[in-house]
Structures are given as structure tokens and as C-alpha cells.
Design an enzyme around this catalytic site. Sequence first.
Site, short mmCIF file in Angstrom:
data_model
loop_
_atom_site.label_atom_id
_atom_site.label_comp_id
_atom_site.label_asym_id
_atom_site.label_seq_id
_atom_site.Cartn_x
_atom_site.Cartn_y
_atom_site.Cartn_z
CB SER A 11 5.28 -1.61 -1.59
OG SER A 11 3.86 -1.62 -1.36
CG HIS A 36 4.79 -4.29 -5.25
ND1 HIS A 36 4.92 -5.38 -5.92
CD2 HIS A 36 4.18 -4.45 -4.08
CE1 HIS A 36 4.15 -6.25 -5.49
NE2 HIS A 36 3.64 -5.97 -4.02
CG ASP A 38 1.14 -4.19 -2.10
OD1 ASP A 38 1.16 -5.46 -2.47
OD2 ASP A 38 1.86 -3.41 -1.72
CG MET A 40 -4.17 -5.63 -0.04
SD MET A 40 -3.69 -5.49 1.52
CE MET A 40 -1.93 -5.39 1.38
CG HIS A 69 1.13 -8.34 -4.59
ND1 HIS A 69 1.68 -8.35 -3.43
CD2 HIS A 69 0.51 -9.71 -4.60
CE1 HIS A 69 1.57 -9.51 -2.81
NE2 HIS A 69 0.73 -10.32 -3.39
CG MET A 71 -2.29 -9.76 -2.05
SD MET A 71 -1.33 -8.91 -0.96
CE MET A 71 -1.09 -7.42 -1.87
CG MET A 142 3.32 -13.32 -0.43
SD MET A 142 3.66 -11.44 -0.93
CE MET A 142 3.38 -10.65 0.52
N GLY A 147 -1.15 -8.78 3.51
CA GLY A 147 -2.15 -7.78 4.18
C GLY A 147 -1.89 -6.43 4.69
CG PHE A 148 -1.68 -5.25 7.64
CD1 PHE A 148 -2.60 -4.15 7.74
CD2 PHE A 148 -2.27 -6.65 7.69
CE1 PHE A 148 -4.08 -4.34 7.82
CE2 PHE A 148 -3.71 -6.85 8.31
CZ PHE A 148 -4.50 -5.62 8.19
N GLY A 149 1.72 -3.80 5.17
CA GLY A 149 3.04 -3.34 5.15
C GLY A 149 3.68 -3.19 6.61
N GLY A 150 5.05 -3.15 6.52
CA GLY A 150 5.74 -2.94 7.96
C GLY A 150 5.92 -4.11 8.66
CG ASP A 176 5.53 -8.14 -1.22
OD1 ASP A 176 6.04 -7.08 -0.56
OD2 ASP A 176 4.52 -8.39 -1.86
N GLY A 177 8.02 -8.43 1.48
CA GLY A 177 7.38 -8.58 2.95
C GLY A 177 8.57 -8.34 3.74
N GLY A 178 8.88 -7.32 4.57
CA GLY A 178 10.07 -7.10 5.37
C GLY A 178 11.34 -6.91 4.86
N GLY A 198 8.44 -1.67 0.69
CA GLY A 198 7.49 -0.70 1.16
C GLY A 198 8.15 0.34 2.09
#
Length: 215
Positions: A11, A36, A38, A40, A69, A71, A142, A147-150, A176-178, A198
Site C-alpha cells: 500500500s 495498492h 487507497d 479515500m 481500493h 473507500m 478488511m 481509513g488509516f494505515g498502521g 488489508d490492515g495490519g 503498508g
Amino acid sequence: MIQNKIFISPSILSADFANLERDIKRAENAGADWLHIDVMDGHFVPNITIGVPVTASIKKVAKVPLDVHLMIENPDKYIEPFANAGADILTFHYEAVDEANIKSLIEKIKSFNMKAGMSIKPKTAPEVAFPYLDYLDMLLVMTVEPGFGGQKFMPDCAEKIKSIRQKSSDIIIQVDGGINAETGKICKEYGANSLVAGNYVYKSENIIEAIQSLK
Ligand code: DX5
Ligand code: ZN
């Protein structure tokens, strides 16, 4: 149920936007299968990121397919602009559209020669996607609130992969996510075959090792 081919999609939200071309090349040279992106809108999610013009600029320098992606609310309005910008895979959110329009949305994405993806947020049950698995190329599960990386990986969300994989052996299931080597392994064991990452990729000291550890 480990799948044969795993598509790794770094990402670029975690990349350095002032050095985007450099960071795209770094990921590609380290073995990224896709990039990827993102998107938003500040409505569907609280954050605002990048849109059509930046995607078109990325297309000029990227060698690998662009995995976009969305969002955003009203994804229908942006199918053609993202197709023209060079998106190869276009993923909308189930929660952003009316159920009655999902099939036509998928058909519209495919009519622009893009692969069609649909994403479900953490609180959305996997069953809602079952009627569409035969039409979609990809389902994105998800594992954080978009909404946010990390953010921290939510293990309960990853469990949803299992029932989706049971219903379809050939759909691409993306998470996707963590995602890191450890959480990615769990998702692959459940049947995922595309991992977005990401922070794990772009904040690592060795991007080659990071990407290879996800494969
Ligand atoms: C979150 C985005 C993700 C994000 C992932 O809303 O959809 O793609 O960039 O970032 P990490 O891998 O850091 O959780
Ligand atoms: Zn994403």
C-alpha cells in the site's frame, strides 16, 4: 487451504508521497505483484488521500498492475475516471452502495476491462458477499476499520476468510490492515491469496525481506 499464488500488494499510503516514483520502484524491485492505491473521500472514511490524477501519474511509472481500493461514497461515478487513469483492479465497498446496484456495478467495472473487487468492513458479515462471489474477481476482507494505515490487525475479521473460501475456490481473497509476516501467515492459512501491506513494507529496514516474508 494455502493457495498456489499469493499476490502481494504494497500500500503506497505508507510510502513517501514526495518520492512516490522511487518508492514504487523499490516495491517493484523487491517483488511486489501489484500496487495498492487507497482512495479515500473524507465521507465514507474520515481521511482524504489520493484520487484520479495521482493514479494516472502512477500508471506512467508503474510496471505492475494497479490495485485501486475505493473507500468512497458513490463509487459508480468514478469507475470510468479510474479506468481511464489506468486502474487494473477496482474495488468498491459493499457498505457504500445499494444492494440492488451491486451486480450492475460489477458488470460496469468489468466492461472497462478491469478486475472487479468488493470489500467488506470489519463489522460486515461475510454472508453478504456470498451472492456475488461468482461475479467478482476479488473479495477484500478488511482486517482494520478502513481509513488509516498502521492500525492493529483484528483476528476475528480474518476468520471471515474461511467461510468465503469454502464458498469459492477460485475468487481472489485479499486482506488489508495490519498485515505483517505473522498476521499474513494466518490469513493465508485461512485461504487468502492476496495480502496488502503498508507500514510493514514501507517502514521496514529491508523492503526485499519484508515483501518476500509475505509470500
Ligand atoms: C486502510 C487501508 C490500507 C492501509 C494498510 O484503510 O485500506 O490499505 O494502507 O496499511 P497497514 O498495512 O499499515 O495496516
Ligand atoms: Zn486498502
